[in-house]
Design an enzyme around this catalytic site. Sequence first.
Site, PDB file in Angstrom:
ATOM      1  N   HIS A  13       0.843  -1.195   0.000  1.00 20.96           N
ATOM      2  CA  HIS A  13       0.000   0.000   0.000  1.00 20.96           C
ATOM      3  C   HIS A  13       0.879   1.246   0.000  1.00 20.96           C
ATOM      4  O   HIS A  13       0.387   2.353   0.224  1.00 20.96           O
ATOM      5  CB  HIS A  13      -0.937  -0.001   1.223  1.00 20.96           C
ATOM      6  CG  HIS A  13      -2.037  -1.022   1.108  1.00 20.96           C
ATOM      7  ND1 HIS A  13      -1.864  -2.345   1.447  1.00 20.96           N
ATOM      8  CD2 HIS A  13      -3.320  -0.911   0.675  1.00 20.96           C
ATOM      9  CE1 HIS A  13      -2.995  -3.000   1.236  1.00 20.96           C
ATOM     10  NE2 HIS A  13      -3.893  -2.149   0.769  1.00 20.96           N
ATOM     11  N   LYS A  17       7.045   2.262  -3.073  1.00 20.33           N
ATOM     12  CA  LYS A  17       7.432   0.871  -3.361  1.00 20.33           C
ATOM     13  C   LYS A  17       6.718   0.340  -4.594  1.00 20.33           C
ATOM     14  O   LYS A  17       7.318  -0.368  -5.407  1.00 20.33           O
ATOM     15  CB  LYS A  17       6.983  -0.028  -2.200  1.00 20.33           C
ATOM     16  CG  LYS A  17       7.852  -0.039  -1.003  1.00 20.33           C
ATOM     17  CD  LYS A  17       7.335  -1.182  -0.144  1.00 20.33           C
ATOM     18  CE  LYS A  17       7.765  -1.115   1.262  1.00 20.33           C
ATOM     19  NZ  LYS A  17       7.203  -2.219   2.051  1.00 20.33           N
ATOM     20  N   ASP A  73       9.067  -6.229   2.482  1.00 21.89           N
ATOM     21  CA  ASP A  73       9.187  -5.613   3.802  1.00 21.89           C
ATOM     22  C   ASP A  73      10.597  -5.073   3.889  1.00 21.89           C
ATOM     23  O   ASP A  73      11.562  -5.764   3.543  1.00 21.89           O
ATOM     24  CB  ASP A  73       8.907  -6.601   4.935  1.00 21.89           C
ATOM     25  CG  ASP A  73       8.562  -5.837   6.213  1.00 21.89           C
ATOM     26  OD1 ASP A  73       7.555  -5.104   6.209  1.00 21.89           O
ATOM     27  OD2 ASP A  73       9.310  -5.944   7.204  1.00 21.89           O
ATOM     28  N   GLY A 162      10.199   8.056   1.427  1.00 20.23           N
ATOM     29  CA  GLY A 162      10.659   7.620   2.747  1.00 20.23           C
ATOM     30  C   GLY A 162      11.966   8.284   3.171  1.00 20.23           C
ATOM     31  O   GLY A 162      12.106   9.513   3.170  1.00 20.23           O
ATOM     32  N   TYR A 163      12.950   7.456   3.533  1.00 21.03           N
ATOM     33  CA  TYR A 163      14.226   7.936   4.051  1.00 21.03           C
ATOM     34  C   TYR A 163      15.256   8.210   2.941  1.00 21.03           C
ATOM     35  O   TYR A 163      16.433   8.455   3.237  1.00 21.03           O
ATOM     36  CB  TYR A 163      14.798   6.908   5.046  1.00 21.03           C
ATOM     37  CG  TYR A 163      13.919   6.689   6.264  1.00 21.03           C
ATOM     38  CD1 TYR A 163      14.004   7.544   7.355  1.00 21.03           C
ATOM     39  CD2 TYR A 163      13.003   5.634   6.316  1.00 21.03           C
ATOM     40  CE1 TYR A 163      13.201   7.336   8.478  1.00 21.03           C
ATOM     41  CE2 TYR A 163      12.191   5.430   7.426  1.00 21.03           C
ATOM     42  CZ  TYR A 163      12.295   6.279   8.496  1.00 21.03           C
ATOM     43  OH  TYR A 163      11.500   6.093   9.603  1.00 21.03           O
ATOM     44  N   ASP A 164      14.855   8.175   1.685  1.00 22.48           N
ATOM     45  CA  ASP A 164      15.811   8.342   0.582  1.00 22.48           C
ATOM     46  C   ASP A 164      16.688   9.590   0.700  1.00 22.48           C
ATOM     47  O   ASP A 164      17.896   9.521   0.409  1.00 22.48           O
ATOM     48  CB  ASP A 164      15.078   8.358  -0.772  1.00 22.48           C
ATOM     49  CG  ASP A 164      14.744   6.957  -1.261  1.00 22.48           C
ATOM     50  OD1 ASP A 164      15.365   5.988  -0.785  1.00 22.48           O
ATOM     51  OD2 ASP A 164      13.860   6.830  -2.135  1.00 22.48           O
ATOM     52  N   ARG A 198      16.189  -2.928  -2.670  1.00 23.25           N
ATOM     53  CA  ARG A 198      15.013  -3.555  -3.306  1.00 23.25           C
ATOM     54  C   ARG A 198      15.395  -4.172  -4.648  1.00 23.25           C
ATOM     55  O   ARG A 198      14.949  -5.269  -4.991  1.00 23.25           O
ATOM     56  CB  ARG A 198      13.919  -2.496  -3.484  1.00 23.25           C
ATOM     57  CG  ARG A 198      12.578  -3.044  -3.996  1.00 23.25           C
ATOM     58  CD  ARG A 198      11.434  -2.099  -3.705  1.00 23.25           C
ATOM     59  NE  ARG A 198      11.255  -1.934  -2.270  1.00 23.25           N
ATOM     60  CZ  ARG A 198      11.670  -0.848  -1.585  1.00 23.25           C
ATOM     61  NH1 ARG A 198      12.245   0.159  -2.206  1.00 23.25           N
ATOM     62  NH2 ARG A 198      11.499  -0.790  -0.285  1.00 23.25           N
TER      63      ARG A 198
HETATM   64  P1  ITT Z   1       3.588  -1.979   2.749  1.00 24.22           P
HETATM   65  O1  ITT Z   1       3.747  -2.739   4.046  1.00 24.22           O
HETATM   66  O2  ITT Z   1       2.181  -1.763   2.351  1.00 24.22           O
HETATM   67  O3  ITT Z   1       4.431  -2.540   1.653  1.00 24.22           O
HETATM   68  P2  ITT Z   1       4.967   0.062   4.251  1.00 24.22           P
HETATM   69  O4  ITT Z   1       5.369   1.466   3.912  1.00 24.22           O
HETATM   70  O5  ITT Z   1       4.166  -0.127   5.506  1.00 24.22           O
HETATM   71  O6  ITT Z   1       4.198  -0.499   2.991  1.00 24.22           O
HETATM   72  P3  ITT Z   1       7.171  -1.397   5.422  1.00 24.22           P
HETATM   73  O7  ITT Z   1       6.379  -1.857   6.588  1.00 24.22           O
HETATM   74  O8  ITT Z   1       8.081  -2.376   4.742  1.00 24.22           O
HETATM   75  O9  ITT Z   1       6.250  -0.832   4.262  1.00 24.22           O
HETATM   76  O10 ITT Z   1       7.982  -0.126   5.895  1.00 24.22           O
HETATM   77  C1  ITT Z   1       9.240   0.161   5.431  1.00 24.22           C
HETATM   78  C2  ITT Z   1       9.486   1.644   5.493  1.00 24.22           C
HETATM   79  O11 ITT Z   1      10.908   1.834   5.302  1.00 24.22           O
HETATM   80  C3  ITT Z   1       8.801   2.377   4.356  1.00 24.22           C
HETATM   81  O12 ITT Z   1       7.598   2.945   4.755  1.00 24.22           O
HETATM   82  C4  ITT Z   1       9.837   3.443   3.972  1.00 24.22           C
HETATM   83  O13 ITT Z   1       9.602   4.581   4.670  1.00 24.22           O
HETATM   84  C5  ITT Z   1      11.163   2.874   4.424  1.00 24.22           C
HETATM   85  N1  ITT Z   1      11.838   2.408   3.222  1.00 24.22           N
HETATM   86  C6  ITT Z   1      11.880   1.139   2.714  1.00 24.22           C
HETATM   87  N2  ITT Z   1      12.519   1.119   1.546  1.00 24.22           N
HETATM   88  C7  ITT Z   1      12.873   2.383   1.285  1.00 24.22           C
HETATM   89  C8  ITT Z   1      13.525   3.003   0.212  1.00 24.22           C
HETATM   90  O14 ITT Z   1      13.905   2.322  -0.865  1.00 24.22           O
HETATM   91  N3  ITT Z   1      13.725   4.314   0.273  1.00 24.22           N
HETATM   92  C9  ITT Z   1      13.324   5.022   1.339  1.00 24.22           C
HETATM   93  N4  ITT Z   1      12.671   4.548   2.384  1.00 24.22           N
HETATM   94  C10 ITT Z   1      12.450   3.216   2.364  1.00 24.22           C
END
Ligand code: ITT
Length: 210
Positions: A13, A17, A73, A162-164, A198
Amino acid sequence: MTRLSGRLVIATHNSGKLWEMRELLAPYGIDTVSAGELGLPEPEETGATFVENAELKARAAAQASGLPALADDSGLCVDALGGAPGLQSARWAEIGPGGPRDFAAAIEKVEAAIRATGAEPPYRAHFISVIALARPDGAVESFEGKVDGTLVFPPRGTLGFGYDPIFLPDGLKRTFGEMMTAEKQAIPADGSPALSHRARAFQAFAKACL
Ligand code: ITT
């Protein structure tokens, strides 16, 4: 394990991603539909590891849709914080439990937490991604990718998600927030490791399942 064909659910969601996973799958000509487009609920992430959470998300989507489902995840793990935010990476951005996310605030929290430890730069960190594929018959496989780097403050760049903007991968001068998704995700034709966590997990998945 049989190779994938037909329609695939991308069980996330998270729009950042979803974008990246669709780009990674594009060369394979696989028809994808997202969990959001199917109206699937977001399962509670009760796992104790990235693998457990990726697998439970993939399994829930495969069961609900009757289609194979791919979930990710992932998280940012900071050495000075003993691996935090790690599994809690999304939660650190939530405004209230389960609420909307504010990553500018999450990045400030990470910076404040690191400063509170008294750690000196460079602030070592890594991103992890576990990609899980679940079939409607219950079979699940998962694949891990990791990228090492350092964190920079203030954040740099407005690309990615996100944290990019604080993550500077080793060997490069630009953060993930200063890179187009195509560069962060590129899969080298010679089989050498991709740049992002990823894309690295995807390389292993693609080798086994595509
Ligand atoms: P889904 O579970 O629906 O896939 P989520 O955002 O809740 O979405 P996660 O529980 O895996 O996903 O949370 C991982 C978090 O880590 C995500 O929300 C991002 O903020 C961060 N993250 C993961 N991969 C990242 C990336 O490639 N770049 C920046 N931040 C990333």
